[in-house]
Design an enzyme around this catalytic site. Structure first.
Site: not given
Length: 348
Positions: A168, A195
């Site tokens: 992230d 991600d």
């Protein structure tokens, strides 16, 4: 896994500058400019902003702190004063599962960010924003998301900025669920593993370098580059154009994307277009997309590609690589996504 040497390698330079008598953040009232030097605080300069259109110049050094730019700091410009974005580094090491010092709980994903901005019209150029928290150093923490930058606010513009993290890294989001906040990233470097470009913003990444890290794990995929969470009402999500994806991991270890449908917005319809980009061998060319949850299969999302090249772009299973037609591609451009805001026409 060890902390990146680029974050510690300039410590000597920082110490030398500080020893030479770094002055506190100083303002030039005629030019509405604040200067931040080693030994100063970037956040203190942000707190000193007293109106729209101010500029903060951050001189070369490492600034280990959390920086939060509030919504009322409109049209703020943050500039790294070095010749290279590596010269000026803002870094901290909170994770989702890190306990807050006041004992009120953990930071959560967004709260872990080293750099947070909700200011409309923000421009950031020529520096590094990093979160150097490492899973291996904290095996007791299961919330391993550690955000480098959490960006909301319309017209957020990043140029020649390096975003470093693992899970992230870059949270490109919107101020509220029903906002279509626009963000533009040009000539940036973003690296991570899981991600590491995610959120619900309408974001254009142009000529950016997306780099996947090697992970010491025994499973595949090791991670995903994108995890969009675009609102269903938003016609456009993430657009990567003329970018390149490289990898420090073995061939085929990474996916291009998986859709993120948050529990707090189950109507999300993630949107991603990757076009005119070079995909290196680190991308699994046979099956470049995967699910985050079985209830939201990637095939039902707005994932498309167009005119990509490189070993990670080879199409051997067409149904696994949805493509835009030339007519559709004409509507997936930076101009369409950003509308009447044209940061790409500006010159530094």
């Amino acid at each position: 896994m060890r902390r990146r040497t680029l974050l510690t390698g300039i410590a000597g330079t920082v110490g030398a500058l500080a020893a030479g008598g770094a002055s506190p953040a100083a303002a030039d009232p005629r030019r509405r400019v604040l200067h931040v030097r080693p030994g100063d605080s970037v956040q203190a300069a942000v707190d000193a902003v007293d109106g729209p259109g101010r500029t903060i110049v951050v001189h070369p050094g490492t600034y280990r702190e959390v920086v939060n730019i509030p919504a009322d700091a409109r049209d703020l410009t943050l500039l790294g004063a070095g010749r290279d974005p590596r010269d000026t580094v803002i870094v901290h090491d909170n994770a989702n599962g890190t306990q807050k010092p006041d004992g009120s709980g953990t930071y959560g994903t967004a709260g872990s960010a080293t750099f947070t901005s909700a200011a409309p019209g923000l421009t950031v150029r020529g520096l590094t924003i990093a979160n150097d928290w490492l899973r291996a150093d904290h095996p007791e923490i299961t919330g391993t998301q550690a955000v480098a930058a959490y960006v909301t606010g319309d017209r957020s513009h990043f140029e020649r900025v390096r975003f470093l993290g693992h899970q992230d890294t870059l949270f490109a989001d919107t101020t509220v669920l029903d906002a279509f906040d626009r963000q533009y990233y040009r000539d940036c470097h973003v690296e991570g593993d899981v991600d590491f470009v995610f959120g619900r913003a309408r974001a254009v990444l142009e000529r950016c370098h997306l780099h996947t890290l090697d992970r010491d794990v025994d499973f595949k995929p090791e991670g995903m580059v994108f995890a969009p969470a675009t609102a269903r009402a938003n016609p456009y999500g993430f657009l990567a154009v003329r970018c390149r994806i490289t990898s420090g991991a073995e061939d085929g270890a990474y996916k291009i994307a998986r859709p993120w449908v948050p529990s707090y917005e189950t109507t999300a319809w993630p949107s991603l277009v990757v076009r005119d980009s070079r995909l290196g061998p680190g991308i699994d060319a046979v099956a470049p997309y995967t699910d985050m949850r079985a209830a939201h299969p990637w095939q039902t999302m707005r994932f498309r590609e167009y005119a990509n090249s490189g070993p990670g772009a080879v199409t051997s299973v067409p149904e696994n690589r949805p493509k835009l037609t030339p007519a559709e591609a004409a509507s997936h451009t930076r101009g369409t996504y950003l509308g009447d805001w044209r940061p790409y026409e500006r010159r530094a």
